[in-house]
Design an enzyme around this catalytic site. Structure first.
Site, PDB file in Angstrom:
ATOM      1  N   TYR A  38       0.833  -1.210   0.000  1.00 34.39           N
ATOM      2  CA  TYR A  38       0.000   0.000   0.000  1.00 34.39           C
ATOM      3  C   TYR A  38       0.864   1.255   0.000  1.00 34.39           C
ATOM      4  CZ  TYR A  38      -4.147  -2.837   1.120  1.00 34.39           C
ATOM      5  OH  TYR A  38      -5.173  -3.754   1.102  1.00 34.39           O
ATOM      6  N   HIS A  92      -1.289 -12.032   0.106  1.00 32.03           N
ATOM      7  CA  HIS A  92      -2.119 -11.040  -0.573  1.00 32.03           C
ATOM      8  C   HIS A  92      -2.839 -11.584  -1.805  1.00 32.03           C
ATOM      9  CE1 HIS A  92      -2.332  -6.382  -1.042  1.00 32.03           C
ATOM     10  NE2 HIS A  92      -3.473  -6.947  -1.327  1.00 32.03           N
ATOM     11  N   SER A 132      -5.790 -13.761   1.124  1.00 26.75           N
ATOM     12  CA  SER A 132      -6.615 -12.752   0.469  1.00 26.75           C
ATOM     13  C   SER A 132      -6.760 -13.116  -0.994  1.00 26.75           C
ATOM     14  CB  SER A 132      -5.966 -11.366   0.616  1.00 26.75           C
ATOM     15  OG  SER A 132      -6.761 -10.354   0.029  1.00 26.75           O
ATOM     16  N   ARG A 142     -16.296  11.218   6.979  1.00 26.54           N
ATOM     17  CA  ARG A 142     -16.789   9.904   6.560  1.00 26.54           C
ATOM     18  C   ARG A 142     -16.307   8.818   7.522  1.00 26.54           C
ATOM     19  NH1 ARG A 142     -16.230  12.050   1.193  1.00 26.54           N
ATOM     20  NH2 ARG A 142     -14.132  11.208   0.911  1.00 26.54           N
ATOM     21  N   GLY A 193     -15.722   0.353  -4.847  1.00 31.70           N
ATOM     22  CA  GLY A 193     -14.801   1.369  -5.332  1.00 31.70           C
ATOM     23  C   GLY A 193     -15.492   2.607  -5.852  1.00 31.70           C
TER      24      GLY A 193
END
Length: 295
Positions: free
Chosen positions: A54, A127, A157, A265, A213
């Site tokens: 990330y 991942h 994942s 948010r 998304g």
């Protein structure tokens, strides 16, 4: 906030804060990152989702710069490894690839521990499925990081059931979750066997991109959006919270991973937990997502 037990040693908050965009924010100062975490904690959201890749391999360090010992003890850290992209510390890689080898997993764990300034990772995930994986080598590495205490629990994942069983067959440590893409826009897992496989084994799934998304609110999905807004208005929450509540309502005990850098948010993430959804409402929303009624 409800909690979901993954192992005898580890439970996670039912909703997880996703940090995949942490490095994309204009402000990555420790104080601002701590403000995001504090807002999550105020709602009972204690689980933070990371990955070594990330932010171009920078997000874990951004989190680590913000963590104090006291704050670290209030949260659970999920991180992932196995993707090697030509960026950050892997800038010299010739091609993007997966590495689930023993040495890479051990080195990745040590990198993550150092960057996040912690002595343990609460949950480590592989991942992506690796078509070049040696399950015995990968499984031995995962067993080792648990045995040494560097990692409390392990999972995967984006694995399909056959990827899961192959890896698990070579391990002593039970795999504890599969983090998959799951939303009203990507709902095939409910019918293609992915969710059923996990339910059969009592494994809670984690859901990445639970709002699709942003595509969930595209003009082409106007009927679905109006349905979400209708249910939300009746309960004083927004359409996004209803979409997440749809996942929470499923008996598989799904843990949605929600990521945003906007403090307003973030403060509303737990609104999804305010909506207890019945079966017919679930199917009404599902019908809009399908574009037709079920057969």
């Amino acid at each position: 906030m409800d909690r979901i037990r993954l192992t005898d040693q580890l439970d996670l908050s039912r909703i997880v804060y996703g940090m995949w965009r942490l490095g994309d924010d204009e402000n990555t100062e420790p104080e601002y990152v701590r403000a995001k975490i504090s807002s999550c904690l105020d709602q009972g959201i204690t689980t933070m989702d990371q990955a070594d890749i990330y932010g171009g391999y920078m997000a874990e360090e951004i989190l680590g710069n913000a963590l104090t010992p006291a704050l670290r003890n209030k949260i659970e850290i999920v991180t992932k490894c196995g993707i090697v992209a030509p960026a950050g510390r892997y800038a010299n890689a010739r091609v993007k690839h997966y590495d689930t080898g023993h040495a890479h997993i051990l080195a990745s764990v040590d990198h993550s521990l150092r960057l996040m300034k912690t002595d343990r990772i609460d949950l480590l995930l592989i991942h992506r499925p690796d078509p070049f994986m040696d399950p015995h080598e990968t499984g031995a590495a995962l067993d080792e990081v648990v045995a040494t205490g560097k990692v409390r629990a392990v999972g995967v994942s984006n694995f399909r059931p056959w990827d899961w069983t192959l890896l698990q067959s070579a391990m002593k440590t039970p795999l504890s979750t599969n983090q998959i893409e799951l939303s009203l826009m990507m709902h095939d897992a409910f019918t293609n066997g992915d969710i059923a496989f996990l339910q059969e084994r009592g494994i809670p799934p984690m859901a990445w991109s639970p709002l699709g998304g942003g595509t969930l609110f595209a003009s082409s999905r106007a009927e679905l959006r109006r349905a979400l807004e209708k249910f939300g208005a009746a309960r004083g929450i927004d359409a996004a919270a209803v979409a997440v509540a749809w996942l929470l309502a499923h008996p598989a005990r799904i843990l949605p991973v929600l990521g945003t850098n906007n403090l307003d948010r973030i403060a509303r993430i737990s609104d999804a937990a305010k909506f207890t959804m019945d079966r017919e409402t679930w199917f009404e929303i599902y019908t809009h997502a399908l574009g037709n009624e079920v057969a």
